[in-house]
Design a protein around this motif. Structure first.
Motif, mmCIF file in Angstrom:
data_model
loop_
_atom_site.group_PDB
_atom_site.id
_atom_site.type_symbol
_atom_site.label_atom_id
_atom_site.label_comp_id
_atom_site.label_asym_id
_atom_site.label_seq_id
_atom_site.Cartn_x
_atom_site.Cartn_y
_atom_site.Cartn_z
ATOM 1 N N UNK A 122 4.030 10.341 -6.206
ATOM 2 C CA UNK A 122 4.718 11.404 -7.260
ATOM 3 C C UNK A 122 4.249 11.416 -8.680
ATOM 4 N N UNK A 123 3.062 10.434 -8.590
ATOM 5 C CA UNK A 123 2.409 10.818 -10.423
ATOM 6 C C UNK A 123 2.183 12.015 -10.209
ATOM 7 N N UNK A 124 0.709 12.396 -9.517
ATOM 8 C CA UNK A 124 0.599 13.748 -9.538
ATOM 9 C C UNK A 124 1.463 14.629 -9.507
ATOM 10 N N UNK A 125 2.092 14.787 -8.277
ATOM 11 C CA UNK A 125 3.371 15.767 -8.860
ATOM 12 C C UNK A 125 3.820 15.869 -10.207
ATOM 13 N N UNK A 126 4.199 14.886 -11.002
ATOM 14 C CA UNK A 126 5.103 15.222 -12.081
ATOM 15 C C UNK A 126 3.966 14.985 -12.987
ATOM 16 N N UNK A 127 2.469 15.090 -12.999
ATOM 17 C CA UNK A 127 1.764 15.478 -13.997
ATOM 18 C C UNK A 127 0.901 17.136 -13.421
ATOM 19 N N UNK A 128 0.797 17.266 -12.191
ATOM 20 C CA UNK A 128 0.868 18.731 -11.991
ATOM 21 C C UNK A 128 2.306 19.318 -12.328
ATOM 22 N N UNK B 267 1.310 -1.293 -0.117
ATOM 23 C CA UNK B 267 0.490 0.217 0.379
ATOM 24 C C UNK B 267 0.924 1.362 0.286
ATOM 25 N N UNK B 268 1.804 1.226 0.468
ATOM 26 C CA UNK B 268 3.085 2.228 1.040
ATOM 27 C C UNK B 268 3.496 2.532 -0.622
ATOM 28 N N UNK B 269 3.910 1.552 -1.224
ATOM 29 C CA UNK B 269 4.850 1.454 -2.795
ATOM 30 C C UNK B 269 3.051 2.609 -3.340
ATOM 31 N N UNK B 270 2.350 1.653 -3.461
ATOM 32 C CA UNK B 270 1.119 2.459 -4.203
ATOM 33 C C UNK B 270 1.052 4.322 -3.701
ATOM 34 N N UNK B 271 0.534 4.293 -2.561
ATOM 35 C CA UNK B 271 0.760 5.751 -2.147
ATOM 36 C C UNK B 271 1.889 6.808 -2.672
ATOM 37 N N UNK B 272 3.169 6.021 -2.452
ATOM 38 C CA UNK B 272 4.512 6.964 -2.791
ATOM 39 C C UNK B 272 4.528 7.354 -4.366
ATOM 40 N N UNK B 273 3.288 6.125 -5.152
ATOM 41 C CA UNK B 273 3.517 6.117 -6.767
ATOM 42 C C UNK B 273 2.480 7.374 -7.347
ATOM 43 N N UNK B 274 1.560 7.500 -6.987
ATOM 44 C CA UNK B 274 0.213 7.557 -6.777
ATOM 45 C C UNK B 274 1.154 9.127 -6.584
ATOM 46 N N UNK C 266 0.638 6.838 -16.933
ATOM 47 C CA UNK C 266 -0.628 6.307 -16.885
ATOM 48 C C UNK C 266 0.155 4.315 -15.998
ATOM 49 N N UNK C 267 0.964 4.223 -16.269
ATOM 50 C CA UNK C 267 1.704 3.144 -15.744
ATOM 51 C C UNK C 267 1.764 2.984 -14.446
ATOM 52 N N UNK C 268 1.113 4.075 -13.764
ATOM 53 C CA UNK C 268 0.936 4.331 -12.174
ATOM 54 C C UNK C 268 -0.855 3.477 -11.738
ATOM 55 N N UNK C 269 -1.041 3.420 -12.628
ATOM 56 C CA UNK C 269 -3.025 2.909 -12.554
ATOM 57 C C UNK C 269 -3.172 1.673 -12.521
ATOM 58 N N UNK C 270 -2.204 1.656 -13.616
ATOM 59 C CA UNK C 270 -1.762 -0.439 -14.426
ATOM 60 C C UNK C 270 -1.627 -0.803 -12.286
ATOM 61 N N UNK C 271 0.176 -0.169 -12.914
ATOM 62 C CA UNK C 271 0.420 -1.248 -11.547
ATOM 63 C C UNK C 271 -0.392 -1.385 -10.164
ATOM 64 N N UNK C 272 -1.131 0.185 -9.627
ATOM 65 C CA UNK C 272 -1.568 -0.552 -8.840
ATOM 66 C C UNK C 272 -2.713 -1.141 -8.501
ATOM 67 N N UNK C 273 -3.747 -1.079 -9.832
ATOM 68 C CA UNK C 273 -4.253 -2.327 -9.805
ATOM 69 C C UNK C 273 -3.757 -3.482 -10.114
ATOM 70 N N UNK C 274 -2.797 -4.230 -10.179
ATOM 71 C CA UNK C 274 -2.004 -5.136 -9.684
ATOM 72 C C UNK C 274 -1.397 -4.856 -8.317
ATOM 73 N N UNK C 275 -1.347 -4.556 -7.763
ATOM 74 C CA UNK C 275 -0.522 -4.211 -6.685
ATOM 75 C C UNK C 275 -1.471 -4.657 -5.535
ATOM 76 N N UNK C 276 -3.663 -4.155 -6.064
ATOM 77 C CA UNK C 276 -4.078 -4.302 -5.655
ATOM 78 C C UNK C 276 -4.093 -5.502 -5.532
#
Lengths: 224, 121
Positions: free
Chosen positions: A77-83, A68-75, A134-144
């Motif tokens: 970071x991705x949001x920051x990059x997207x900003x 969960x921590x990995x998912x949150x961290x990547x989320x 968008x790899x973040x969304x895909x990996x978060x689904x796989x991690x879930x």
């Protein structure tokens, strides 16, 4: 006299049976001893297995928490990059507008055309960044999906521990399936290949065509 | 006046992707974390288009689309599905529930802009 003899014979028969039982028992004692020895050596082993299962079960929520921590961290970071991408895209957009207005005031200019072409290239690259992110969304689904699997293993192990110890293990905390509690796609793939979208497009086209044909048929019947 | 697009997706990053891709084109975005939030947000202002995921907690995408289509006021509201579910059955189920378009994740932002523009311009 005859009757007494028969009774004695019966007693001797029974004694004979008893004798064979004792002989059989004597043969059986070493086997029973072996079984007892085996049981005695197995009990500590089983206790060890039980302890290991309990230990592993208590470690499972920690593994899930790490995921969960990995998912949150990547989320984050991705949001920051997207900003950043968003800010740059806005700047590029206004730059493009200004260059277009200069172009319309000054007419065709080679440098302006080159600049506009460069800006379009930057825009395309920014778009490619967003696709890759968008790899973040895909990996978060796989991690879930992995977390979900871990949860089912924990449930099985907990029930095994309960059966072995005859008591509920209250020390094991439950697994938090945040952020996608049962709403993930375990088959999610990071695939930039356009084949999947082509399949969708063909289905949409097919559906729309059949819809149009039906509309045409209705129209035809209405005219008759 | 800006056209308003409602996006329903439980992934914060996907909501952000769509916002980044569409706000630069002058659309106003309302982001919802699930179908329930989207259903609550719909009557609060005029929505011109809905983009929705299918797998969501509380109220999923199929249910959201069906409830939108059941409402007389939203019968013509364009709906675009944005999902990682890419097999024929899921796609057909999404389209049959009332979606107008279906885009597979990971999506090309240009394609999202194209699909939105197809219905709103």
């Amino acid at each position: 006299m005859m009757e007494q003899k028969t009774n004695m014979e019966n007693i001797f028969d029974k004694l004979g049976d008893l004798k064979s039982f004792f002989i059989y028992g004597q043969k059986l004692i070493p086997i029973l001893q072996k079984i007892i020895d085996f049981m005695q050596s197995t009990v500590p082993l089983l206790e060890n297995v039980n302890r290991e299962i309990q230990d592993s079960t208590s470690k499972i929520p920690k593994a899930a928490l790490q995921i969960n921590r990995v998912t949150n961290a990547t989320e984050v970071a991705t949001t920051e990059i997207l900003d950043v991408v968003d800010g740059v895209s806005m700047d590029i957009h206004s730059m493009k507008d200004k260059l277009q207005s200069i172009k319309s005031r000054m007419g065709e200019d080679d440098d302006l055309v080159t600049l506009l072409g460069m800006i379009e290239k930057i825009e395309t690259r920014m778009m490619n960044i967003t696709i890759s992110l968008q790899v973040q969304d895909i990996t978060s689904q796989q991690l879930s999906s992995v977390n979900h699997l871990i949860q089912s293993i924990q449930e099985k192990l907990s029930s095994l521990v309960k059966d072995l110890t005859n008591k509920e293990n209250k020390e094991i905390p439950s697994i938090d399936l945040y952020p996608r509690d049962g709403t993930f796609n375990a088959d999610a793939r990071y695939d930039k290949n356009s084949k999947s979208q082509e399949l969708v497009d063909s289905l949409v086209t097919k559906r729309n065509n059949s819809k149009t044909s039906q509309e045409e048929i209705d129209k035809l019947f209405a005219n008759q | 006046m800006k056209k308003v697009i409602l996006i329903a997706d439980d992934s914060p990053t996907i909501r952000k992707f769509v916002t980044v891709a569409l706000s630069v084109k002058g659309f106003e975005i309302i982001a919802c974390a699930d179908g329930m939030e989207a259903m609550e947000a719909l009557p609060t202002q005029k929505i011109d288009l809905v983009i929705t995921d299918l797998n969501m907690p509380n109220v999923d995408g199929y249910e959201l689309i069906s409830s939108i289509r059941k409402n007389e006021d939203y019968r013509e509201l364009p709906i675009i599905v944005l999902s990682s579910l890419g097999n024929t059955e899921d796609i057909q189920k999404g389209l049959e529930s009332g979606a107008n378009s279906y885009l597979i994740k990971p999506f090309d932002p240009k394609r999202v802009v194209y699909e939105v523009s197809k219905y709103l311009n």
